[in-house]
Motif scaffolding. Structure first.
Motif, short mmCIF file in Angstrom:
data_model
loop_
_atom_site.label_atom_id
_atom_site.label_comp_id
_atom_site.label_asym_id
_atom_site.label_seq_id
_atom_site.Cartn_x
_atom_site.Cartn_y
_atom_site.Cartn_z
N MET A 1 -26.75 2.40 -5.68
CA MET A 1 -26.55 3.18 -4.70
C MET A 1 -27.59 4.38 -4.51
O MET A 1 -27.89 4.91 -5.59
N LEU A 2 -27.94 4.53 -3.55
CA LEU A 2 -28.94 5.78 -3.30
C LEU A 2 -28.02 6.72 -2.74
O LEU A 2 -26.96 6.60 -2.11
N ASP A 3 -28.58 7.95 -2.77
CA ASP A 3 -28.18 9.35 -1.82
C ASP A 3 -28.34 9.05 -0.49
O ASP A 3 -29.72 9.08 -0.36
N THR A 4 -27.47 9.40 0.17
CA THR A 4 -27.79 9.24 1.73
C THR A 4 -28.56 10.78 1.82
O THR A 4 -28.27 11.64 1.56
N MET A 5 -29.54 10.64 2.79
CA MET A 5 -30.44 11.81 3.18
C MET A 5 -30.43 11.64 4.61
O MET A 5 -31.32 10.75 5.03
N ILE A 6 -29.91 12.26 5.70
CA ILE A 6 -30.18 12.16 7.07
C ILE A 6 -31.26 12.86 7.63
O ILE A 6 -31.07 14.15 7.40
N ALA A 7 -32.09 12.51 8.30
CA ALA A 7 -33.17 13.43 9.13
C ALA A 7 -32.98 13.24 10.47
O ALA A 7 -32.81 12.20 10.91
N VAL A 8 -32.86 14.39 11.09
CA VAL A 8 -33.00 14.37 12.58
C VAL A 8 -34.32 15.13 13.03
O VAL A 8 -34.68 16.16 12.54
N ILE A 9 -34.85 14.34 13.81
CA ILE A 9 -36.00 14.70 14.42
C ILE A 9 -35.74 15.28 15.92
O ILE A 9 -35.33 14.61 16.82
N GLY A 10 -36.15 16.31 16.08
CA GLY A 10 -35.45 17.02 17.21
C GLY A 10 -36.54 17.19 18.35
O GLY A 10 -37.63 17.52 18.08
N GLY A 11 -36.14 16.66 19.59
CA GLY A 11 -37.24 16.80 20.76
C GLY A 11 -36.98 18.04 21.36
O GLY A 11 -36.58 19.08 21.01
N SER A 12 -37.52 18.01 22.79
CA SER A 12 -37.48 19.15 23.55
C SER A 12 -36.20 19.82 23.74
O SER A 12 -35.17 19.11 23.93
N GLY A 13 -35.90 21.24 23.42
CA GLY A 13 -34.78 21.96 23.53
C GLY A 13 -33.92 21.95 21.95
O GLY A 13 -33.25 22.83 21.85
N ILE A 14 -34.31 21.22 21.17
CA ILE A 14 -33.82 21.17 19.77
C ILE A 14 -34.86 21.59 18.63
O ILE A 14 -35.62 20.75 18.44
N TYR A 15 -34.89 22.90 18.19
CA TYR A 15 -35.93 23.47 17.29
C TYR A 15 -35.14 23.63 16.01
O TYR A 15 -35.99 24.17 14.93
N ASP A 16 -34.01 23.44 15.98
CA ASP A 16 -33.16 23.60 14.52
C ASP A 16 -32.02 22.84 14.56
O ASP A 16 -31.31 22.45 15.75
N ILE A 17 -30.99 22.95 13.43
CA ILE A 17 -29.66 22.62 13.70
C ILE A 17 -29.04 23.67 12.62
O ILE A 17 -29.51 24.50 11.73
N ASP A 18 -27.86 24.22 13.14
CA ASP A 18 -26.68 24.72 12.80
C ASP A 18 -26.01 24.62 11.30
O ASP A 18 -25.58 23.17 11.18
N GLY A 19 -25.54 25.55 10.63
CA GLY A 19 -24.56 25.05 9.46
C GLY A 19 -24.90 24.56 8.38
O GLY A 19 -24.08 24.16 7.53
N LEU A 20 -26.10 24.31 8.10
CA LEU A 20 -26.77 23.68 6.76
C LEU A 20 -26.43 24.52 5.63
O LEU A 20 -26.53 25.73 5.53
N ASP A 21 -25.77 24.18 4.47
CA ASP A 21 -25.78 24.94 3.15
C ASP A 21 -26.99 24.77 2.35
O ASP A 21 -27.79 23.83 2.48
N GLY A 22 -27.38 26.05 2.05
CA GLY A 22 -28.76 26.00 1.41
C GLY A 22 -29.97 25.84 2.11
O GLY A 22 -30.92 24.97 1.69
N ALA A 23 -29.77 26.12 3.32
CA ALA A 23 -30.82 25.88 4.16
C ALA A 23 -32.25 26.78 3.61
O ALA A 23 -32.42 27.65 3.42
N GLU A 24 -33.30 25.83 3.72
CA GLU A 24 -34.63 26.16 3.38
C GLU A 24 -35.92 25.45 4.17
O GLU A 24 -35.60 23.92 4.18
N TRP A 25 -36.68 26.20 4.69
CA TRP A 25 -37.80 25.31 5.43
C TRP A 25 -38.93 25.14 4.36
O TRP A 25 -39.33 25.92 3.48
N VAL A 26 -39.24 23.80 4.03
CA VAL A 26 -40.32 23.44 3.13
C VAL A 26 -41.29 22.90 3.67
O VAL A 26 -41.32 22.25 4.80
N LYS A 27 -42.72 23.10 3.21
CA LYS A 27 -43.81 22.47 3.65
C LYS A 27 -43.90 21.18 2.65
O LYS A 27 -43.88 21.09 1.69
N VAL A 28 -44.38 20.24 3.51
CA VAL A 28 -44.69 18.75 2.78
C VAL A 28 -46.14 18.54 3.15
O VAL A 28 -46.36 18.41 4.21
#
Length: 291
Positions: A1-28
């Motif tokens: 079993m893998l750990d689920t990791m859900i990515a949301v790619i937000g289009g026009s009008g959606i530039y973030d999502i609320d309510g994340l625990d441990g929220a951090e912007w990371v550079k990849v």
């Protein structure tokens, strides 16, 4: 079993999502250049999450300049297993009204100015995109959206145009009447194709903002009306996303539809003939099959 990791790619009008625990912007960093922006990571209801603003915060990228390969590669590097694309679209169907969401299951790709594959000379691969979205992930989005009280349409064909201009009236009628498209947008291709090459489950949620230009009672696309609808759609989109972790769970079984094994027999170039630089660039996307 893998750990689920859900990515949301937000289009026009959606530039973030609320309510994340441990929220951090990371550079990849990726071998395909910089992604559209840093990626917001954290967790929601115990499930790992990532959010990438497709156009960048501040809406800096046009549909043609979005670095699609870098975006998908970056998500793969972070350990993402499931990608949900949320994007604005026009509708060719009276029943798919502004404010409704469409769970896309097919595409017609009319883009022409974008790199559409991670593979190329020196390392050739052909994946199937006959069914370009993941039924399991799409069903979860449908359930989450309906639970959030959103008018959801189960299935639809998305016409991907190059843009940035909207359709002519003649084009709009062609796509609607002759080609059988249901919605039109500018960003889901080559994104869906690249997600399949990266062996990521992909679902597309098209948020209807207008009737394109075909509708005799609505006339041409009005950007001010689109923006007003976008704001309401963005709130609905966030509510849908908040319900997904409970549906998908924190443990990830293999995809029953084989999205995570799309490269199993796709690479045609013999091992001894493969370009070493290409192999290195594909370490995240195709490392599982390239060894």
């Amino acid at each position: 079993m893998l750990d689920t990791m859900i990515a949301v790619i937000g289009g026009s009008g959606i530039y973030d999502i609320d309510g994340l625990d441990g929220a951090e912007w990371v550079k990849v960093d990726t071998p395909w250049g910089e992604p559209s922006d840093e990626i917001l990571t954290g967790s929601l209801a115990g499930v790992k999450m990532a959010f990438l603003p497709r156009h960048g915060r501040g809406h800096m990228h046009t549909p043609s300049s979005v670095p699609y390969r870098a975006n998908i590669d970056a998500l793969k590097r972070l350990g993402v297993t499931d990608v949900i694309s949320v994007s604005a679209c026009g509708s060719f169907r009276e029943a798919m009204a502004p404010g409704d969401f469409v769970v896309v299951d097919q595409f017609i790709d009319r883009t022409f100015a974008r790199e559409k594959s991670f593979f190329g000379p020196g390392l050739v691969a052909h994946v199937s995109v006959a069914h370009p979205t993941c039924p399991r992930l799409s069903a979860a989005c449908l359930e989450a959206g309906r639970a959030a009280g959103i008018a959801m349409h189960d299935g639809g064909t998305y016409l991907a145009m190059e843009g940035p201009q909207f359709s002519t009236l003649a084009e709009s009628k062609l796509y609607r009447e002759n080609w059988g498209a249901d919605v039109i947008g500018m960003t889901n291709m080559p994104e869906a194709k690249l997600a399949r090459e990266a062996e990521l489950c992909y679902a597309s949620i098209a948020m209807v903002t207008d009737y394109d230009s075909w509708h005799p009672e609505h006339g041409e696309v009005d950007v001010s009306d689109i923006i007003a609808t976008l704001m309401g759609n963005a709130d609905k989109g966030r509510e849908m996303v908040r319900r997904l972790p409970a549906l998908l769970g924190s443990e990830r079984a293999p995809c029953p539809h084989g999205c995570d094994r799309a490269l199993e027999y796709a690479i045609l170039t013999a091992p001894e003939a493969r370009d070493a630089q290409m192999v290195a660039k594909l370490d995240a996307v195709a490392g599982r099959v390239l060894g």
